[in-house]
Structure formats: structure tokens, C-alpha cells
Enzyme design. Structure first.
Site, PDB file in Angstrom:
ATOM      1  N   GLY A 215     103.016  88.870   6.683  1.00  0.00           N
ATOM      2  CA  GLY A 215     102.957  87.795   5.695  1.00  0.00           C
ATOM      3  C   GLY A 215     103.263  86.445   6.317  1.00  0.00           C
TER       4      GLY A 215
ATOM      5  N   ASN B 284      96.517  93.268  13.692  1.00  0.00           N
ATOM      6  CA  ASN B 284      96.333  93.361  12.239  1.00  0.00           C
ATOM      7  C   ASN B 284      96.447  91.982  11.605  1.00  0.00           C
ATOM      8  OD1 ASN B 284      96.547  96.111  12.852  1.00  0.00           O
ATOM      9  ND2 ASN B 284      97.566  96.543  10.907  1.00  0.00           N
TER      10      ASN B 284
ATOM     11  N   ASP C 266      96.361 101.784   6.305  1.00  0.00           N
ATOM     12  CA  ASP C 266      97.332 100.875   6.916  1.00  0.00           C
ATOM     13  C   ASP C 266      98.721 101.164   6.330  1.00  0.00           C
ATOM     14  OD1 ASP C 266      98.158  98.780   8.539  1.00  0.00           O
ATOM     15  OD2 ASP C 266      97.683  97.231   7.042  1.00  0.00           O
ATOM     16  N   HIS C 267      99.675 101.496   7.183  1.00  0.00           N
ATOM     17  CA  HIS C 267     101.058 101.782   6.765  1.00  0.00           C
ATOM     18  C   HIS C 267     101.170 102.953   5.795  1.00  0.00           C
ATOM     19  CE1 HIS C 267     103.048  98.466   8.831  1.00  0.00           C
ATOM     20  NE2 HIS C 267     101.987  97.743   8.535  1.00  0.00           N
TER      21      HIS C 267
HETATM   22 ZN   LIG Z   1     101.427  96.007   9.367  1.00  0.00          ZN
END
Ligand SMILES: [Zn+2]
Length: 283
Positions: free
Chosen positions: A181, A230, A82-83
């Protein structure tokens, strides 16, 4: 042996208007909870490892653990970076047996993002892995008032066709009003922009920053072309709260069990919400 690239499941999701979740994991308990949910819900799923975790000394061992457990899963499960912060990091993940990678070049110029994403696609495809890129920039929820709420970083729809054609990327993360977040404010997904982007390319589109979106927004986003969602923060917060509730017991084994249970329940909630439940088998 259900450890596999998530490509086929995501392409099916795009056709049938549901979404497959990526849940970021951190350890065995979170992984076990997610896998149990995928199995109970007969759903395909993606276990994500955030790129920063690759720098931890246990990264290769954790990836091996997830791989072995996913091989035993009854339905398709992907292990995805991820990322990914660089092509080298994506290569390392593939060396560790990840089945898919995300390369995040969203902070680069369009030209640089295209060049680096294309390089990742070339070596990932040779190894049977799919690649997700990011176009536009999904920011942080804590900056939402100065960022997403003002449409900063939103994906420019006029760049989408060129980006996909020149990179050969398999999935595309787009910035349409969500952020990572916890949000300072309420996220608003720009459904018109999403529809515009979805009308230009037929690859699966990914929505990052699932924590804090209202259920109606998820449904509208999926109906408008989102095929991958996600989620991380919500799962970790729910498990933390569950463990805090029994903190007085001071039982490590109880904390560990409750953490896995909490990840299973929250993962199951999202699988139902996104329409992935029951989509793990052949169509
Ligand atoms: Zn992300």
C-alpha cells in the site's frame, strides 16, 4: 494458449536479471488493461487475485474469465493467488484453475510456516502449479515508520537456505524494506541484505509492495536478485484518478474504457521499468 505457470519465465528472469510483475486485478477492466499491456510489450506477466477476493461470490467466474482471456494471450500469462491465507484456500484456487499460488505463512513460527508451505507445495506440484512463500514479513506501508523503517519483519538470511530446502518452494517473497500500500515515509530497500539472501538460494525472489519505490530502487533490487515484483495500489490509484477526471461526464462507458486504458498504461510502464518488455517469447 498462453495461460501457464510462470515458473519458466521467472527462472529465466533470475538468470537474465529482469523481473516479471504480478499485477493484482479486481474485475474485467483491470484484467483487460493488463493483458493488453502484456501483449503490446511482448512480455510475460502474472495476473494476481488477492486472497480476500476468493471469498466473493463471483470468484470462480472471475477466475474463469481471466483464464479464458489469458489462454488467448500471445505470451505466457499466469493466474496466481496472491497471499493465500491457508492451504485450503490454495487448494480452492487450484480447483478454480489458477496456474500458481502464493501461500503466506509469514505470521506463523518458522516451523509452522515450513510445515504448511511444504504441504501446499506437495499438492500444487502434483497439479503443475508453482508455489511462492513468504519468509520474514512484508508489512503495511501505513505502518512503515514503526515497522519497515525499523527493520521489523525483515527476512533473516540465516533461515533462507533451510526454508527453501525443507519446503521445496519455487519462489520466495522476502522482506527487505518494502511494504504494502501507500508508505508513511520513503521505502529503502536493503540491497546488502537482498544480495546476501540471493547468494544463498538460486530460486526467484519476489519483492512485494512495489507502489512508491523509486525507479533506482527497482533497478538495484533487480540487479541484486529480485525476479518478481508485485504492484497493485499504484494501478488502482491511477485508474481512479483517470476516472475522476471525467466524472462530470457521468458516462459509465467512458469510465469503463478509461479504467482499462489506465491499467494498460501503468502496466506497460512497469513492464518497461522491470525489463520484462520483449521477454515473452522464446529466449
Ligand atoms: Zn504482497
Amino acid at each position: 494458449m498462453a495461460l501457464t505457470s510462470i515458473g519458466p519465465a521467472l527462472r529465466r528472469a533470475r538468470k537474465e536479471s529482469f523481473a516479471v510483475p504480478l499485477f493484482d486485478t479486481a474485475d474485467m477492466q483491470s484484467t483487460e488493461g493488463m493483458l493488453r499491456a502484456f501483449s503490446e510489450k511482448e512480455a510475460p506477466g502474472i495476473i494476481g487475485l488477492y486472497a480476500g477476493m476468493l471469498d466473493h461470490p463471483n470468484a470462480r467466474a472471475l477466475a474463469a474469465y481471466i483464464r479464458i482471456r489469458a489462454e488467448e494471450a500471445p505470451f505466457p500469462v499466469s493466474l496466481m493467488l496472491d497471499h493465500g491465507g491457508s492451504p485450503d484456500q490454495c487448494r480452492t484456487a487450484l480447483d478454480y484453475g489458477f496456474t500458481d499460488v502464493m501461500y503466506d505463512g509469514s505470521r506463523l513460527s518458522l516451523e509452522e510456516n515450513i510445515a504448511r508451505t511444504r504441504a501446499v507445495v506437495e499438492f500444487a506440484h502434483e497439479r503443475g502449479a508453482c508455489v511462492e512463500a513468504e519468509l520474514g514479513q512484508v508489512g503495511s506501508g501505513s505502518d512503515y515508520q514503526s515497522f519497515g523503517a525499523r527493520r521489523k519483519g525483515f527476512t533473516d538470511p540465516d533461515t533462507v537456505e533451510r526454508f527453501v530446502a525443507e519446503t521445496g518452494v519455487d519462489f520466495l517473497a522476502i522482506a527487505v524494506g518494502t511494504a504494502h500500500g501507500l508508505y508513511d515515509g520513503d521505502p529503502q530497500v536493503d540491497i546488502e541484505l537482498l544480495r546476501n539472501i540471493a547468494s544463498r538460494v538460486d530460486i526467484p525472489l519476489a519483492l512485494h509492495g512495489g507502489t512508491g519505490c523509486a525507479e533506482e530502487q527497482f533497478r538495484a533490487a533487480i540487479a541484486s536478485g529480485i525476479s518478481k515484483v508485485n504492484v497493485a495500489t499504484d494501478l488502482f490509484m491511477a485508474a481512479g484518478e483517470r476516472m475522476a477526471g471525467v466524472a462530470a461526464q457521468k458516462s459509465y462507458f467512458e469510465f469503463s474504457r478509461l479504467a482499462a486504458d489506465s491499467f494498460c498504461e501503468r502496466s506497460g510502464y512497469y513492464l518497461d521499468l522491470l525489463g520484462a518488455t520483449g521477454k515473452g517469447g522464446p529466449r
